[in-house]
Write a protein that holds these residues in place. Sequence first.
Motif, PDB file in Angstrom:
ATOM      1  N   LEU A  28      30.694  33.908  41.962  1.00  0.00           N
ATOM      2  CA  LEU A  28      30.447  34.805  40.834  1.00  0.00           C
ATOM      3  C   LEU A  28      30.906  36.187  41.280  1.00  0.00           C
ATOM      4  O   LEU A  28      30.258  36.829  42.102  1.00  0.00           O
ATOM      5  CB  LEU A  28      28.959  34.809  40.468  1.00  0.00           C
ATOM      6  N   TYR A  29      32.053  36.618  40.756  1.00  0.00           N
ATOM      7  CA  TYR A  29      32.712  37.828  41.250  1.00  0.00           C
ATOM      8  C   TYR A  29      32.703  38.898  40.169  1.00  0.00           C
ATOM      9  O   TYR A  29      33.335  38.755  39.118  1.00  0.00           O
ATOM     10  CB  TYR A  29      34.149  37.512  41.668  1.00  0.00           C
ATOM     11  N   PHE A  30      31.971  39.976  40.408  1.00  0.00           N
ATOM     12  CA  PHE A  30      31.919  41.080  39.457  1.00  0.00           C
ATOM     13  C   PHE A  30      33.042  42.061  39.796  1.00  0.00           C
ATOM     14  O   PHE A  30      32.878  42.972  40.603  1.00  0.00           O
ATOM     15  CB  PHE A  30      30.549  41.757  39.510  1.00  0.00           C
ATOM     16  N   GLY A  31      34.179  41.836  39.177  1.00  0.00           N
ATOM     17  CA  GLY A  31      35.382  42.597  39.473  1.00  0.00           C
ATOM     18  C   GLY A  31      36.577  41.686  39.341  1.00  0.00           C
ATOM     19  O   GLY A  31      36.514  40.631  38.703  1.00  0.00           O
ATOM     20  N   SER A  32      37.682  42.055  39.945  1.00  0.00           N
ATOM     21  CA  SER A  32      38.906  41.259  39.908  1.00  0.00           C
ATOM     22  C   SER A  32      39.047  40.502  41.221  1.00  0.00           C
ATOM     23  O   SER A  32      39.350  41.095  42.254  1.00  0.00           O
ATOM     24  CB  SER A  32      40.125  42.162  39.698  1.00  0.00           C
ATOM     25  N   PRO A  33      38.807  39.184  41.234  1.00  0.00           N
ATOM     26  CA  PRO A  33      38.905  38.434  42.486  1.00  0.00           C
ATOM     27  C   PRO A  33      40.306  38.504  43.085  1.00  0.00           C
ATOM     28  O   PRO A  33      41.291  38.280  42.372  1.00  0.00           O
ATOM     29  CB  PRO A  33      38.543  36.999  42.089  1.00  0.00           C
ATOM     30  N   PRO A  34      40.420  38.827  44.357  1.00  0.00           N
ATOM     31  CA  PRO A  34      41.746  38.908  44.995  1.00  0.00           C
ATOM     32  C   PRO A  34      42.387  37.535  45.128  1.00  0.00           C
ATOM     33  O   PRO A  34      41.708  36.511  45.093  1.00  0.00           O
ATOM     34  CB  PRO A  34      41.432  39.517  46.367  1.00  0.00           C
ATOM     35  N   GLU A  35      43.682  37.519  45.296  1.00  0.00           N
ATOM     36  CA  GLU A  35      44.432  36.271  45.380  1.00  0.00           C
ATOM     37  C   GLU A  35      43.925  35.392  46.517  1.00  0.00           C
ATOM     38  O   GLU A  35      43.950  34.162  46.421  1.00  0.00           O
ATOM     39  CB  GLU A  35      45.919  36.578  45.567  1.00  0.00           C
ATOM     40  N   GLU A  36      43.453  36.001  47.602  1.00  0.00           N
ATOM     41  CA  GLU A  36      42.945  35.220  48.738  1.00  0.00           C
ATOM     42  C   GLU A  36      41.773  34.316  48.326  1.00  0.00           C
ATOM     43  O   GLU A  36      41.597  33.237  48.876  1.00  0.00           O
ATOM     44  CB  GLU A  36      42.499  36.139  49.877  1.00  0.00           C
ATOM     45  N   LEU A  37      40.970  34.775  47.365  1.00  0.00           N
ATOM     46  CA  LEU A  37      39.853  33.958  46.871  1.00  0.00           C
ATOM     47  C   LEU A  37      40.322  32.964  45.820  1.00  0.00           C
ATOM     48  O   LEU A  37      39.914  31.806  45.823  1.00  0.00           O
ATOM     49  CB  LEU A  37      38.754  34.846  46.292  1.00  0.00           C
ATOM     50  N   VAL A  38      41.194  33.416  44.926  1.00  0.00           N
ATOM     51  CA  VAL A  38      41.699  32.537  43.868  1.00  0.00           C
ATOM     52  C   VAL A  38      42.400  31.324  44.462  1.00  0.00           C
ATOM     53  O   VAL A  38      42.306  30.211  43.943  1.00  0.00           O
ATOM     54  CB  VAL A  38      42.654  33.312  42.932  1.00  0.00           C
ATOM     55  N   SER A  39      43.080  31.516  45.585  1.00  0.00           N
ATOM     56  CA  SER A  39      43.846  30.427  46.210  1.00  0.00           C
ATOM     57  C   SER A  39      42.966  29.462  47.009  1.00  0.00           C
ATOM     58  O   SER A  39      43.468  28.457  47.509  1.00  0.00           O
ATOM     59  CB  SER A  39      44.924  31.008  47.129  1.00  0.00           C
ATOM     60  N   LEU A  40      41.672  29.745  47.123  1.00  0.00           N
ATOM     61  CA  LEU A  40      40.786  28.879  47.912  1.00  0.00           C
ATOM     62  C   LEU A  40      40.445  27.574  47.201  1.00  0.00           C
ATOM     63  O   LEU A  40      39.848  26.684  47.780  1.00  0.00           O
ATOM     64  CB  LEU A  40      39.485  29.613  48.246  1.00  0.00           C
ATOM     65  N   ASP A  41      40.781  27.456  45.922  1.00  0.00           N
ATOM     66  CA  ASP A  41      40.486  26.250  45.149  1.00  0.00           C
ATOM     67  C   ASP A  41      38.986  26.051  44.977  1.00  0.00           C
ATOM     68  O   ASP A  41      38.488  24.925  44.967  1.00  0.00           O
ATOM     69  CB  ASP A  41      41.118  25.015  45.810  1.00  0.00           C
ATOM     70  N   VAL A  42      38.253  27.153  44.846  1.00  0.00           N
ATOM     71  CA  VAL A  42      36.818  27.133  44.558  1.00  0.00           C
ATOM     72  C   VAL A  42      36.620  27.726  43.170  1.00  0.00           C
ATOM     73  O   VAL A  42      37.223  28.757  42.849  1.00  0.00           O
ATOM     74  CB  VAL A  42      36.026  27.965  45.601  1.00  0.00           C
ATOM     75  N   PRO A  43      35.812  27.099  42.298  1.00  0.00           N
ATOM     76  CA  PRO A  43      35.606  27.659  40.946  1.00  0.00           C
ATOM     77  C   PRO A  43      35.080  29.097  41.010  1.00  0.00           C
ATOM     78  O   PRO A  43      34.163  29.397  41.773  1.00  0.00           O
ATOM     79  CB  PRO A  43      34.555  26.724  40.340  1.00  0.00           C
ATOM     80  N   ILE A  44      35.688  29.977  40.207  1.00  0.00           N
ATOM     81  CA  ILE A  44      35.309  31.392  40.199  1.00  0.00           C
ATOM     82  C   ILE A  44      34.980  31.832  38.777  1.00  0.00           C
ATOM     83  O   ILE A  44      35.708  31.518  37.838  1.00  0.00           O
ATOM     84  CB  ILE A  44      36.442  32.284  40.759  1.00  0.00           C
ATOM     85  N   ILE A  45      33.879  32.543  38.647  1.00  0.00           N
ATOM     86  CA  ILE A  45      33.559  33.229  37.401  1.00  0.00           C
ATOM     87  C   ILE A  45      33.780  34.713  37.658  1.00  0.00           C
ATOM     88  O   ILE A  45      33.093  35.326  38.474  1.00  0.00           O
ATOM     89  CB  ILE A  45      32.105  32.978  36.968  1.00  0.00           C
ATOM     90  N   ALA A  46      34.781  35.281  36.996  1.00  0.00           N
ATOM     91  CA  ALA A  46      35.106  36.706  37.167  1.00  0.00           C
ATOM     92  C   ALA A  46      34.498  37.483  36.004  1.00  0.00           C
ATOM     93  O   ALA A  46      34.796  37.203  34.845  1.00  0.00           O
ATOM     94  CB  ALA A  46      36.619  36.907  37.204  1.00  0.00           C
ATOM     95  N   VAL A  47      33.636  38.444  36.321  1.00  0.00           N
ATOM     96  CA  VAL A  47      32.948  39.223  35.291  1.00  0.00           C
ATOM     97  C   VAL A  47      33.415  40.672  35.337  1.00  0.00           C
ATOM     98  O   VAL A  47      33.277  41.342  36.369  1.00  0.00           O
ATOM     99  CB  VAL A  47      31.415  39.156  35.459  1.00  0.00           C
ATOM    100  N   HIS A  48      33.970  41.137  34.241  1.00  0.00           N
ATOM    101  CA  HIS A  48      34.400  42.534  34.125  1.00  0.00           C
ATOM    102  C   HIS A  48      33.187  43.373  33.708  1.00  0.00           C
ATOM    103  O   HIS A  48      32.642  43.195  32.610  1.00  0.00           O
ATOM    104  CB  HIS A  48      35.507  42.634  33.080  1.00  0.00           C
ATOM    105  N   LEU A  49      32.734  44.247  34.590  1.00  0.00           N
ATOM    106  CA  LEU A  49      31.636  45.153  34.254  1.00  0.00           C
ATOM    107  C   LEU A  49      32.228  46.358  33.527  1.00  0.00           C
ATOM    108  O   LEU A  49      32.637  47.344  34.141  1.00  0.00           O
ATOM    109  CB  LEU A  49      30.889  45.576  35.518  1.00  0.00           C
ATOM    110  N   LEU A  50      32.284  46.252  32.200  1.00  0.00           N
ATOM    111  CA  LEU A  50      32.895  47.299  31.392  1.00  0.00           C
ATOM    112  C   LEU A  50      32.217  48.645  31.621  1.00  0.00           C
ATOM    113  O   LEU A  50      31.000  48.732  31.675  1.00  0.00           O
ATOM    114  CB  LEU A  50      32.791  46.914  29.915  1.00  0.00           C
ATOM    115  N   TRP A  51      33.037  49.684  31.761  1.00  0.00           N
ATOM    116  CA  TRP A  51      32.636  51.060  32.087  1.00  0.00           C
ATOM    117  C   TRP A  51      32.340  51.226  33.576  1.00  0.00           C
ATOM    118  O   TRP A  51      32.093  52.326  34.030  1.00  0.00           O
ATOM    119  CB  TRP A  51      31.414  51.540  31.276  1.00  0.00           C
ATOM    120  N   GLY A  52      32.381  50.134  34.331  1.00  0.00           N
ATOM    121  CA  GLY A  52      32.099  50.231  35.765  1.00  0.00           C
ATOM    122  C   GLY A  52      33.312  49.935  36.638  1.00  0.00           C
ATOM    123  O   GLY A  52      33.372  50.360  37.794  1.00  0.00           O
TER     124      GLY A  52
END
Length: 331
Positions: free
Chosen positions: A78-102
Motif C-alpha cells: 500500500l503505497y501512498f505516492g508514486s511507487p518507483p519502478e524498482e517496486l513495480v517490477s517486483l511482481d507484488v500487487p501494489i495499491i498506489a494512493v494519490h494523497l491529493l494536496w499532499g
Amino acid sequence: MMQKTRIYTVFTSSGLQRENLIYKKYHPEQKILSNEEILQKIKEKYPGVEFLGSTVPENSVYAIGNIVNMKKDIDGILYFGSPPEELVSLDVPIIAVHLLWGRWQHSFYFYRNKKVLSHCIPIIPDRSERVFNSRFEKVADDIRLIQAISKMKGLRVLVVTDKPILGEYEPTYEQYKDEGWEEYQRRYISNLSELGVSLIVRPQSEMVERMKTADDAKAEEIARKWISEAAGIKGMNEIEIKKSAKLYLAMKEMMQVYKADAITTEGYTIFQYYKDGPIPSQGMPSSHFLTEGVVATSETLIDSLITQQFGLWITGSPGFSGDFIIDPDNN
C-alpha cells in the motif's frame, strides 16, 4: 491456508504539499488529515490484515530495501505516492494512493499493464461525507483482492480422478493443441504452485469404497434435509438421493483425511460408466458443500474451482454448481 494477510505500507509525505501550505492561512478551520488518520480508516475496514511499515514518511530507497528483503513474507504493498519502478517490477500487487494536496502523482495510465491499482484520497476531505467515504471503500475493495490472492497460499485441492492430474474434461484440445497435453499440464500445475495451490490426487475407487461404508443413519438424515428444503423433486427418488448423501459423506471424509480445503470430482458420463457400476450424482453433494462455504466442482473443472474460490473470498458468498441454459430472448 488462513494465514493473516500482510501488506507493507509506505507513506512518502505528510500534510500539505509545500505550495499548498498557504491554504491553512485562509482556512484555519479546515481539517487536514494526518497519515495516522488515513491508515486508521483503512485498518477499521480490515482488522484481519496486518499492515507493516510506518506512517512516518519513508525514503523510497529505504522502503525498496525493506520490501525486497521481505518480499516472500508480504502479500501486497500500500503505497501512498508514486511507487518507483524498482517496486513495480517486483511482481507484488501494489495499491498506489494519490494523497491529493499532499503529493504530485503520475497519470492514471502510467501503471497500465502493471500489477498496480491506483486511487485518490484528498487530505482535505470532500465536502460530501458519502463521496469521501467511498474513496476508502474503493481502496478496501482492492485490499480484498490482495486478501483473496494471499489466501491461495496453502490452498489444498482434492482432485478425485483416474486420469491424473487434470481429469477427463479439462483441458480441451483447443487449450493444449499448440504445446501438447503433457506440457500444458506441467505449465498449469506450475502456475497453480506460484499461487501457492497444491493438488492432492486420489483415485475414484477410494471414494467409492468410502461411500459404501458411509454411515446409513447420517446419510438418511442428510437426504431428508435435502428433500425437505427442496422446492420439488423431479426425475429423482429418495433411494437415489440417499446414495448421493452417502457420496457426500465419502467426499467429506476424504477432505478431512487429506486436509483439503476444496474438492473436485469427475461426473456425468465418467460416473455413469464407472467400471464397478454407476456412481451416484455428485450434484447435490457439491451444492451442499457450497452451502457450507466449501468450494466443490464437478468434472474435475479446476479452472472453475479456482475462480469460485476467488469469488468466495472476495464476496464472502459461495458460487453455485449447475448447467443452466440462459435464454434472455424467451425469458
